[in-house]
Design a protein around this motif. Structure first.
Motif, PDB file in Angstrom:
ATOM      1  N   THR A 103       0.501  -1.548  -0.415  1.00 48.25           N
ATOM      2  CA  THR A 103       0.130   0.103   0.009  1.00 48.25           C
ATOM      3  C   THR A 103       0.749   1.017   0.011  1.00 48.25           C
ATOM      4  N   VAL A 104       0.440   2.325   0.217  1.00 46.56           N
ATOM      5  CA  VAL A 104       1.036   3.558   0.127  1.00 46.56           C
ATOM      6  C   VAL A 104       1.357   4.261   1.441  1.00 46.56           C
ATOM      7  N   GLY A 105       1.328   3.211   2.419  1.00 49.85           N
ATOM      8  CA  GLY A 105       1.626   3.132   3.836  1.00 49.85           C
ATOM      9  C   GLY A 105       0.762   4.482   4.373  1.00 49.85           C
ATOM     10  N   GLY A 140      -4.457   2.244 -10.097  1.00 51.31           N
ATOM     11  CA  GLY A 140      -4.035   0.906  -9.399  1.00 51.31           C
ATOM     12  C   GLY A 140      -3.949   1.480  -7.742  1.00 51.31           C
ATOM     13  N   SER A 141      -5.543   0.842  -7.019  1.00 54.87           N
ATOM     14  CA  SER A 141      -5.896   0.555  -6.287  1.00 54.87           C
ATOM     15  C   SER A 141      -6.200  -0.455  -5.276  1.00 54.87           C
ATOM     16  N   GLY A 142      -5.331  -1.816  -5.641  1.00 55.57           N
ATOM     17  CA  GLY A 142      -5.911  -2.956  -4.801  1.00 55.57           C
ATOM     18  C   GLY A 142      -6.380  -2.873  -4.147  1.00 55.57           C
ATOM     19  N   PHE A 143      -7.194  -3.235  -2.170  1.00 48.82           N
ATOM     20  CA  PHE A 143      -8.088  -3.464  -1.912  1.00 48.82           C
ATOM     21  C   PHE A 143      -8.683  -2.446  -1.013  1.00 48.82           C
ATOM     22  N   GLY A 144      -8.349  -1.319  -1.775  1.00 53.70           N
ATOM     23  CA  GLY A 144      -8.676   0.450  -1.078  1.00 53.70           C
ATOM     24  C   GLY A 144      -8.464   0.980   0.151  1.00 53.70           C
ATOM     25  N   TYR A 145      -6.792   0.604   0.168  1.00 49.76           N
ATOM     26  CA  TYR A 145      -6.333   1.516   1.422  1.00 49.76           C
ATOM     27  C   TYR A 145      -6.485   2.935   0.786  1.00 49.76           C
ATOM     28  N   SER A 146      -5.447   2.949   0.093  1.00 49.12           N
ATOM     29  CA  SER A 146      -5.612   4.906  -0.647  1.00 49.12           C
ATOM     30  C   SER A 146      -5.978   5.391  -0.564  1.00 49.12           C
ATOM     31  N   LEU A 170     -12.626   3.723  -7.877  1.00 47.58           N
ATOM     32  CA  LEU A 170     -11.007   3.105  -7.672  1.00 47.58           C
ATOM     33  C   LEU A 170     -10.711   2.162  -9.297  1.00 47.58           C
ATOM     34  N   THR A 171      -9.610   2.179  -9.443  1.00 50.01           N
ATOM     35  CA  THR A 171      -9.235   0.788 -10.646  1.00 50.01           C
ATOM     36  C   THR A 171      -7.992  -0.309 -10.421  1.00 50.01           C
ATOM     37  N   GLU A 172      -8.823  -1.801 -10.474  1.00 51.57           N
ATOM     38  CA  GLU A 172      -7.930  -2.920 -10.230  1.00 51.57           C
ATOM     39  C   GLU A 172      -7.836  -4.095 -11.067  1.00 51.57           C
ATOM     40  N   TYR A 173      -6.908  -4.573 -11.472  1.00 49.17           N
ATOM     41  CA  TYR A 173      -6.509  -5.700 -12.602  1.00 49.17           C
ATOM     42  C   TYR A 173      -7.590  -6.882 -11.233  1.00 49.17           C
ATOM     43  N   SER A 208     -13.013  -2.718 -12.383  1.00 46.19           N
ATOM     44  CA  SER A 208     -12.407  -3.594 -12.772  1.00 46.19           C
ATOM     45  C   SER A 208     -11.145  -3.813 -14.267  1.00 46.19           C
ATOM     46  N   GLY A 209     -10.383  -4.851 -14.097  1.00 50.66           N
ATOM     47  CA  GLY A 209      -9.755  -3.832 -15.205  1.00 50.66           C
ATOM     48  C   GLY A 209      -8.740  -3.107 -15.820  1.00 50.66           C
ATOM     49  N   ASP A 210      -8.724  -2.802 -16.492  1.00 53.47           N
ATOM     50  CA  ASP A 210      -7.263  -1.844 -17.014  1.00 53.47           C
ATOM     51  C   ASP A 210      -7.073  -0.179 -16.285  1.00 53.47           C
ATOM     52  N   ALA A 211      -6.830  -0.193 -15.227  1.00 57.63           N
ATOM     53  CA  ALA A 211      -6.587   1.125 -15.098  1.00 57.63           C
ATOM     54  C   ALA A 211      -6.817   2.113 -16.574  1.00 57.63           C
ATOM     55  N   MET A 212      -5.615   2.037 -17.631  1.00 57.41           N
ATOM     56  CA  MET A 212      -5.371   2.517 -19.006  1.00 57.41           C
ATOM     57  C   MET A 212      -7.208   3.114 -19.951  1.00 57.41           C
ATOM     58  N   ALA A 213      -7.473   1.935 -19.367  1.00 58.14           N
ATOM     59  CA  ALA A 213      -8.805   1.632 -20.584  1.00 58.14           C
ATOM     60  C   ALA A 213      -9.908   2.149 -19.222  1.00 58.14           C
ATOM     61  N   ASP A 261      -0.560   5.112  -8.705  1.00 56.28           N
ATOM     62  CA  ASP A 261       0.145   3.947  -8.739  1.00 56.28           C
ATOM     63  C   ASP A 261      -0.008   2.440  -9.003  1.00 56.28           C
ATOM     64  N   HIS A 262       0.087   2.564 -10.234  1.00 58.33           N
ATOM     65  CA  HIS A 262      -0.115   1.192 -10.874  1.00 58.33           C
ATOM     66  C   HIS A 262       0.875   0.405 -11.303  1.00 58.33           C
ATOM     67  N   GLU A 263       1.791   0.892 -12.528  1.00 62.69           N
ATOM     68  CA  GLU A 263       3.278   0.341 -12.681  1.00 62.69           C
ATOM     69  C   GLU A 263       3.647   2.015 -13.296  1.00 62.69           C
ATOM     70  N   GLY A 264       5.418   2.295 -13.185  1.00 62.90           N
ATOM     71  CA  GLY A 264       6.000   2.975 -13.056  1.00 62.90           C
ATOM     72  C   GLY A 264       5.797   3.430 -15.008  1.00 62.90           C
TER      73      GLY A 264
HETATM   74  C1  LIG Z   1       1.037  -0.298  -5.405  1.00 62.40           C
HETATM   75  S1  LIG Z   1      -0.595  -1.449  -5.176  1.00 62.40           S
HETATM   76  C2  LIG Z   1      -1.428  -0.246  -5.652  1.00 62.40           C
HETATM   77  C3  LIG Z   1      -1.554  -0.242  -3.630  1.00 62.40           C
HETATM   78  C4  LIG Z   1      -2.922   0.887  -3.168  1.00 62.40           C
HETATM   79  N1  LIG Z   1      -3.166   2.450  -4.443  1.00 62.40           N
HETATM   80  C5  LIG Z   1      -2.621   1.353  -1.549  1.00 62.40           C
HETATM   81  O1  LIG Z   1      -2.204   2.322  -1.457  1.00 62.40           O
HETATM   82  O2  LIG Z   1      -3.200   0.597  -0.882  1.00 62.40           O
HETATM   83  C6  LIG Z   1      -0.895  -1.548  -7.262  1.00 62.40           C
HETATM   84  C7  LIG Z   1      -1.675  -2.165  -7.250  1.00 62.40           C
HETATM   85  O3  LIG Z   1      -2.297  -1.981  -9.337  1.00 62.40           O
HETATM   86  C8  LIG Z   1      -2.550  -3.010  -9.702  1.00 62.40           C
HETATM   87  N2  LIG Z   1      -2.588  -2.292 -10.779  1.00 62.40           N
HETATM   88  C9  LIG Z   1      -1.376  -2.613 -11.905  1.00 62.40           C
HETATM   89  N3  LIG Z   1      -1.587  -2.261 -13.213  1.00 62.40           N
HETATM   90  C10 LIG Z   1      -2.402  -2.064 -13.356  1.00 62.40           C
HETATM   91  C11 LIG Z   1      -3.731  -1.651 -13.950  1.00 62.40           C
HETATM   92  N4  LIG Z   1      -2.660  -1.151 -15.366  1.00 62.40           N
HETATM   93  N5  LIG Z   1      -4.815  -1.602 -14.453  1.00 62.40           N
HETATM   94  C12 LIG Z   1      -5.663  -1.923 -13.252  1.00 62.40           C
HETATM   95  N6  LIG Z   1      -4.506  -1.767 -12.318  1.00 62.40           N
HETATM   96  C13 LIG Z   1      -2.972  -2.143 -11.818  1.00 62.40           C
HETATM   97  C14 LIG Z   1      -1.889  -4.098  -9.446  1.00 62.40           C
HETATM   98  O4  LIG Z   1      -2.671  -5.492  -9.371  1.00 62.40           O
HETATM   99  C15 LIG Z   1      -1.880  -3.705  -7.257  1.00 62.40           C
HETATM  100  O5  LIG Z   1      -2.755  -4.314  -6.783  1.00 62.40           O
END
Ligand SMILES: C[S@@+](CC[C@H](N)C(=O)[O-])C[C@H]1O[C@@H](n2cnc3c(N)ncnc32)[C@H](O)[C@@H]1O
Length: 232
Positions: free
Chosen positions: A38-40, A63-69, A84-87, A114-119, A134-137
């Motif tokens: 998570t972001v911490g 990139g939301s994971g389980f919703g912490y941020s 929130l977006t999450e794969y 649900s699915g790709d945040a970029m979409a 917070d998804h992929e650098g």
């Molecule tokens: C670092 S975690 C997110 C943590 C979250 N923001 C938090 O602080 O609680 C990154 C998440 O992004 C998701 N993810 C990565 N690329 C993604 C994409 N293109 N679309 C949606 N989710 C993506 C991953 O499955 C992962 O759960």
């Protein structure tokens, strides 16, 4: 900051807060047990502060994971919604549980994509007050390109993990010190074996520091937050 001031400062940050509410304590417990990044809590406190300062009502997370941020954004909001977006469908299901499903646990609406945040971003027109990357650098720069025109003036983009975690800080700094321009021209030495995460973060930071529409500051909180405000 040297080591002698760094550790007491870290302790001071933790001592002063921010502190979790009961829901967030359960979330962090889950993150620790599961090894989920998570972001911490300190970065979470920054998200809450920014939401409060921006008067945020429309927030989008890549990139939301389980919703912490999302819970931290929500705590700084007075109504509105967080998208929130999450794969990972299991993570998103947990987010629904933790955040109370469609009942707005924090007085805001949560939208679960649900699915790709970029979409997903293409289904929303903004204007956004706050956006979290917070998804992929490697996708931070393309994500910024997608939201740039959907950010209101004064809107804020926060990018997580810009100084630690999946990035190699030495290479990152060297690229940004030597870099002369955006994109592929970041002054890389041909001998460097730079991973895609580090390269993606470098490209993103180079983009926001050279884009006159943004003012950017990197905050040394948790794994590093780049905070960029849209100024025109
Ligand atoms: C670092 S975690 C997110 C943590 C979250 N923001 C938090 O602080 O609680 C990154 C998440 O992004 C998701 N993810 C990565 N690329 C993604 C994409 N293109 N679309 C949606 N989710 C993506 C991953 O499955 C992962 O759960």
């Amino acid at each position: 900051m040297d080591e002698r001031t760094h550790e007491p400062l870290g302790r001071l940050l933790r001592a002063v807060g921010p502190s979790h509410d009961a829901r967030q304590s359960a979330m962090l417990e889950h993150a620790v047990a599961d090894g989920f990044p998570t972001v911490g809590p300190e970065a979470g406190g920054v998200l809450r502060l920014l939401a409060r300062l921006a008067g945020a009502r429309e927030v989008f997370e890549f990139g939301s994971g389980f919703g912490y941020s999302a819970s931290w954004f929500a705590r700084g909001m007075d109504g509105g919604r967080v998208i929130l977006t999450e794969y990972d469908v299991d993570e998103l299901a947990l987010a629904r549980e933790f955040l109370g499903g469609d009942e707005d646990a924090y007085g805001v609406d949560f939208v679960f994509e649900s699915g790709d945040a970029m979409a997903a971003i293409d289904r929303y027109g903004g204007p956004f007050d706050l956006v979290l990357l917070d998804h992929e650098g490697a996708r931070y720069a393309p994500a910024l390109a997608r939201v740039r025109e959907k950010l209101r003036p004064g809107g804020v983009v926060v990018a997580d993990n810009v100084a630690a975690g999946p990035v190699d800080p030495e290479h990152l700094v060297a690229m940004l010190e030597d870099g002369t321009g955006a994109g592929d021209d970041l002054g890389r030495d041909a001998s460097w074996d730079v991973d895609t995460e580090t390269e993606g973060i470098a490209a993103y930071l180079d983009l926001v520091r050279t884009d006159p529409a943004f003012e950017t500051l990197v905050l040394p909180v948790d794994e590093g937050l780049a905070v960029s405000v849209r100024v025109d």
